[in-house]
Design a protein around this motif. Structure first.
Motif, PDB file in Angstrom:
ATOM      1  N   PHE A 160       0.837  -1.189   0.000  1.00 21.38           N
ATOM      2  CA  PHE A 160       0.000   0.000   0.000  1.00 21.38           C
ATOM      3  C   PHE A 160       0.876   1.244   0.000  1.00 21.38           C
ATOM      4  N   SER A 161       0.618   2.135  -0.949  1.00 23.70           N
ATOM      5  CA  SER A 161       1.462   3.317  -1.131  1.00 23.70           C
ATOM      6  C   SER A 161       0.947   4.551  -0.407  1.00 23.70           C
ATOM      7  N   SER A 162      -0.140   4.401   0.348  1.00 27.04           N
ATOM      8  CA  SER A 162      -0.687   5.549   1.075  1.00 27.04           C
ATOM      9  C   SER A 162      -1.058   5.146   2.492  1.00 27.04           C
ATOM     10  N   GLU A 163      -0.931   6.110   3.414  1.00 26.95           N
ATOM     11  CA  GLU A 163      -1.353   5.861   4.790  1.00 26.95           C
ATOM     12  C   GLU A 163      -2.873   5.746   4.865  1.00 26.95           C
ATOM     13  N   GLY A 164      -3.324   5.118   5.942  1.00 21.23           N
ATOM     14  CA  GLY A 164      -4.756   5.015   6.172  1.00 21.23           C
ATOM     15  C   GLY A 164      -5.188   3.574   6.289  1.00 21.23           C
ATOM     16  N   ASN A 165      -6.477   3.358   6.161  1.00 23.39           N
ATOM     17  CA  ASN A 165      -7.034   2.014   6.228  1.00 23.39           C
ATOM     18  C   ASN A 165      -7.241   1.465   4.821  1.00 23.39           C
TER      19      ASN A 165
END
Length: 266
Positions: A90-95
């Motif tokens: 996953f290339s982005s923070e978050g859920n």
């Protein structure tokens, strides 16, 4: 003769168990850094322990990645043919949420085993229907499929992806983010079938810590909701089953949908 009778009973018993297994998505890690690689296996088993599924016996109709950026069909990322191993980065923070649904499989059980199975899974609607129609002594012919999800936490950012309705016929949706609660808090889950409230569902909360499994079960209320205290350690699975009469063909009498939602703190 006793030897063969015992063998037949054991084979019948384990055949029944092999069908009544839970089914879930199991990542190697739930808590990730940006661009950290991990894999997700599809498991089937008892007591929230099991083995990787044989992917040759069904077709994956849905494998979708949901995030705050949107959704993406990732069926093409599956690494193997015999078992479902899903590589993810996953290339982005978050859920980040993965949702999986497969095509129907068929099972047939004799009346006694089928009735035992209905009782063990809390499928009171089908028990009542069979009694009303005088079918308690009739074998059970059933199509079944899985509607399962798993939730990741990447970095520190939290968002609303955890509550995504993915459009599967059976949905388990937390009303709060599992990665935002405090250890020991009650976490409420809403259960939907065909996007409508699924009340009186038998919902199970499975918790594995240091290889030991514990389980609690409750019935959903009139809003389709059920709440469990969640310890922020190990891994969790919330599961339930919905069964309806099957009238589309003469091949089966019932159709079931097995749902699970997994998350964890490692």
């Amino acid at each position: 003769m006793k030897k063969y009778t015992l063998l037949f009973c054991l084979l019948t018993f384990f055949s029944f168990l092999s069908f009544s297994h839970e089914f879930w998505l199991q990542p190697l890690k739930f808590l990730l850094k940006i661009n950290e690689h991990t894999t997700v296996d599809v498991f089937v088993g008892e007591n929230y322990t099991g083995e990787k599924v044989d992917a040759s016996k069904f077709t994956i109709s849905k494998l979708t990645h949901y995030s705050k950026e949107g959704e993406k069909d990732i069926r093409g990322q599956i690494a193997t043919k015999d078992s479902v191993k899903i590589p993810v980065t996953f290339s982005s923070e978050g859920n980040h949420l993965l949702a999986f649904n497969n095509t129907n499989k068929f099972i047939q059980l004799d009346a006694k085993k089928f009735n035992e199975y209905l009782r063990s899974e809390g499928l009171d609607n089908i028990i009542k229907l069979r009694k009303e129609k005088g079918l308690e002594n009739k074998k059970g012919r059933e199509f079944y499929q899985r509607c399962v999800k798993t939730l990741f936490q990447v970095g520190e950012t939290k968002d609303e992806t955890f509550s995504k309705n993915t459009g599967m016929r059976l949905e388990i949706i937390p009303t709060m983010n599992p990665y935002l609660i405090k250890s020991g808090d009650l976490l409420t889950f809403k259960v939907l079938f065909d996007n409508e409230v699924f009340s009186n569902a038998l919902v199970l909360a499975w918790w594995v810590k240091h290889g030991k499994t514990s389980m609690k079960k409750l019935r959903s209320n009139s809003k389709g909701e059920v709440s469990f205290p969640i310890t922020k350690d190990g891994r969790w699975m919330i599961s339930t089953v919905k069964m309806i009469p099957y009238t589309a063909s003469a091949e089966a009498d019932y159709q079931s949908f097995w749902g699970s939602y997994t998350f964890g703190y490692y």
